[in-house]
Design an enzyme around this catalytic site. Sequence first.
Site, PDB file in Angstrom:
ATOM      1  N   ASN A 173      29.712  12.664 -43.804  1.00  0.00           N
ATOM      2  CA  ASN A 173      29.759  13.821 -44.698  1.00  0.00           C
ATOM      3  C   ASN A 173      28.663  13.747 -45.751  1.00  0.00           C
ATOM      4  O   ASN A 173      27.729  14.539 -45.735  1.00  0.00           O
ATOM      5  CB  ASN A 173      31.128  13.941 -45.360  1.00  0.00           C
ATOM      6  CG  ASN A 173      31.335  15.279 -46.057  1.00  0.00           C
ATOM      7  OD1 ASN A 173      30.379  15.948 -46.414  1.00  0.00           O
ATOM      8  ND2 ASN A 173      32.577  15.669 -46.237  1.00  0.00           N
ATOM      9  N   ASP A 174      28.776  12.783 -46.653  1.00  0.00           N
ATOM     10  CA  ASP A 174      27.820  12.702 -47.759  1.00  0.00           C
ATOM     11  C   ASP A 174      26.389  12.534 -47.278  1.00  0.00           C
ATOM     12  O   ASP A 174      25.457  13.054 -47.899  1.00  0.00           O
ATOM     13  CB  ASP A 174      28.189  11.532 -48.680  1.00  0.00           C
ATOM     14  CG  ASP A 174      29.554  11.716 -49.325  1.00  0.00           C
ATOM     15  OD1 ASP A 174      29.941  12.875 -49.591  1.00  0.00           O
ATOM     16  OD2 ASP A 174      30.247  10.704 -49.544  1.00  0.00           O
ATOM     17  N   VAL A 175      26.175  11.812 -46.174  1.00  0.00           N
ATOM     18  CA  VAL A 175      24.815  11.520 -45.715  1.00  0.00           C
ATOM     19  C   VAL A 175      24.162  12.715 -45.034  1.00  0.00           C
ATOM     20  O   VAL A 175      22.977  12.654 -44.685  1.00  0.00           O
ATOM     21  CB  VAL A 175      24.802  10.302 -44.765  1.00  0.00           C
ATOM     22  CG1 VAL A 175      25.329   9.069 -45.481  1.00  0.00           C
ATOM     23  CG2 VAL A 175      25.605  10.574 -43.509  1.00  0.00           C
ATOM     24  N   VAL A 176      24.901  13.804 -44.848  1.00  0.00           N
ATOM     25  CA  VAL A 176      24.327  15.027 -44.276  1.00  0.00           C
ATOM     26  C   VAL A 176      24.544  16.209 -45.215  1.00  0.00           C
ATOM     27  O   VAL A 176      24.469  17.358 -44.806  1.00  0.00           O
ATOM     28  CB  VAL A 176      24.944  15.337 -42.889  1.00  0.00           C
ATOM     29  CG1 VAL A 176      24.619  14.234 -41.902  1.00  0.00           C
ATOM     30  CG2 VAL A 176      26.452  15.532 -42.981  1.00  0.00           C
ATOM     31  N   ALA A 231      32.372  10.769 -51.721  1.00  0.00           N
ATOM     32  CA  ALA A 231      31.903  11.068 -53.069  1.00  0.00           C
ATOM     33  C   ALA A 231      32.619  12.273 -53.665  1.00  0.00           C
ATOM     34  O   ALA A 231      32.413  12.604 -54.827  1.00  0.00           O
ATOM     35  CB  ALA A 231      30.397  11.312 -53.065  1.00  0.00           C
TER      36      ALA A 231
END
Length: 498
Positions: free
Chosen positions: A425-428, A467
């Site tokens: 999620n956060d990394v995209v 996050a």
Amino acid sequence: MGAQTMHEAVAVNPWVALAYLVAGVCFILALRGLSSPASSRQGNRYGMIGMGIAVVTTLLTHAPAVQLPPEACVGKESFCGHVFQLDYGALAEILIAIAIGAVIGVTTSRRIKMTDMPQLVAAFHSLVGLAAVLVGWAAYLNPEAFGIAAAGQIFLQSRVEMGLGVAIGAITFSGSVIAFAKLNGNMSGKPILLPARHIINLGTLAAILGLIGYFLTDQSLWVFGVVTLLAFAIGFLLIIPIGGADMPVVVSMLNSYSGWAAAAMGFTLHNTAMIITGALVGSSGAILSYIMCNAMNRSFISVIAGGFGASDSGGGGAAKVDRPWKRGSADDAAFLMTQAEQVIIVPGYGMAVAQAQHILREMTDKLKEKGVSVKFAIHPVAGRMPGHMNVLLAEANVPYDEVFELEDINSEFAQTDVAFIIGANDVVNPAAKTDKGSPIYGMPVFDVEKAKTVLFIKRSMGGVGYAGVDNDVFYMDNTMMLLADAKKMVEEIVKAIG
């Protein structure tokens, strides 16, 4: 006198120095092997061999001993001051303690799930820190036994070593406890921001360094005790402001701290192997943290200060589930991927939770049989610790030449037919590029939204990433949401591919 003579004996024994040198070389080879998934198993073997040599050597040369009576020195008069006999009773107690620890370690490692590996690493770091604190206090309370005092006064260099070792160890322990709590879900993964936290942190660190300096002139119990307590406190204060997306960097930095704590205690114990090992772990952990900070667009100095990546505005917001989005099925995903020329898979912690790496490998094999090019894109902080996704994919025997780092593959999304996001999620999340109030702002992310089609596997639309930031990719026209357990969804896709 006995302890002092023992240290002198160790220092002049060339075989001990040679054994520690061999152990050090093994540790260096271990670090080299662990730099690549292809050689990581061999690296682990070197590390175990080196540690075995170091432990056996230490037990044989630093084990509790008693000096032999004068009559035992007959014919050995020139070495009489260095002739000792092992205290086998005390040595047996040490070996029993090692055996108990070994049983606990083997049992834990066999039962631990891959999803819980980051918590385990954090727990191990905390134990290293606590061990440094306990050794430092043992040396302080009985310095003559460690050969670091004369007439009741601890040597100045030993006071520096003890002070730094206990301080770094306490910071490592309390910081690792907080990291464990965040990774294990006992604490929120969101940054916990205290008022004036930077002033508090800097003031506490200055007080610790000042007291260590004062410890050189006054070895009173209260000085050493306050240093320990303040170090425990600063460990908590440094880690609680750090958000979940940055936890892999935190784990790497705590690894570095544990190494420096071990090195400092190596000086106190007059143990060359501990100094070498601690220095290697400390420096390699610091270098890895620096590399990861560059990859994350973070300041290395702010890692040490604590609270990097955290915004006082606390941006991010809650999930916007009322926005329109498209839901797809396993059949839809199978059709789109079999018709594609290239598919890029972006794995995340959700894949680890679902243990979907093996069925994912099966899916990629089927796609390659149909002529589809498949690549894996690994973010530097995907998962909960450095290299988490690499370990999982290696476990599933994914070929190493199909796994790419962010900087090597990010430009390919614009020419990719399908971006397959599984548990990430956060990394995209493009908020890292556009929302200055977001806790992940400035973090490099994969440009998955540029792919022709984005297939996004997540359990539900109600959740957000670690996050706590909603992801605009969910609601884009080229995105199809596949809402299900990651493993079950991939299993259905494999059946649909046929």
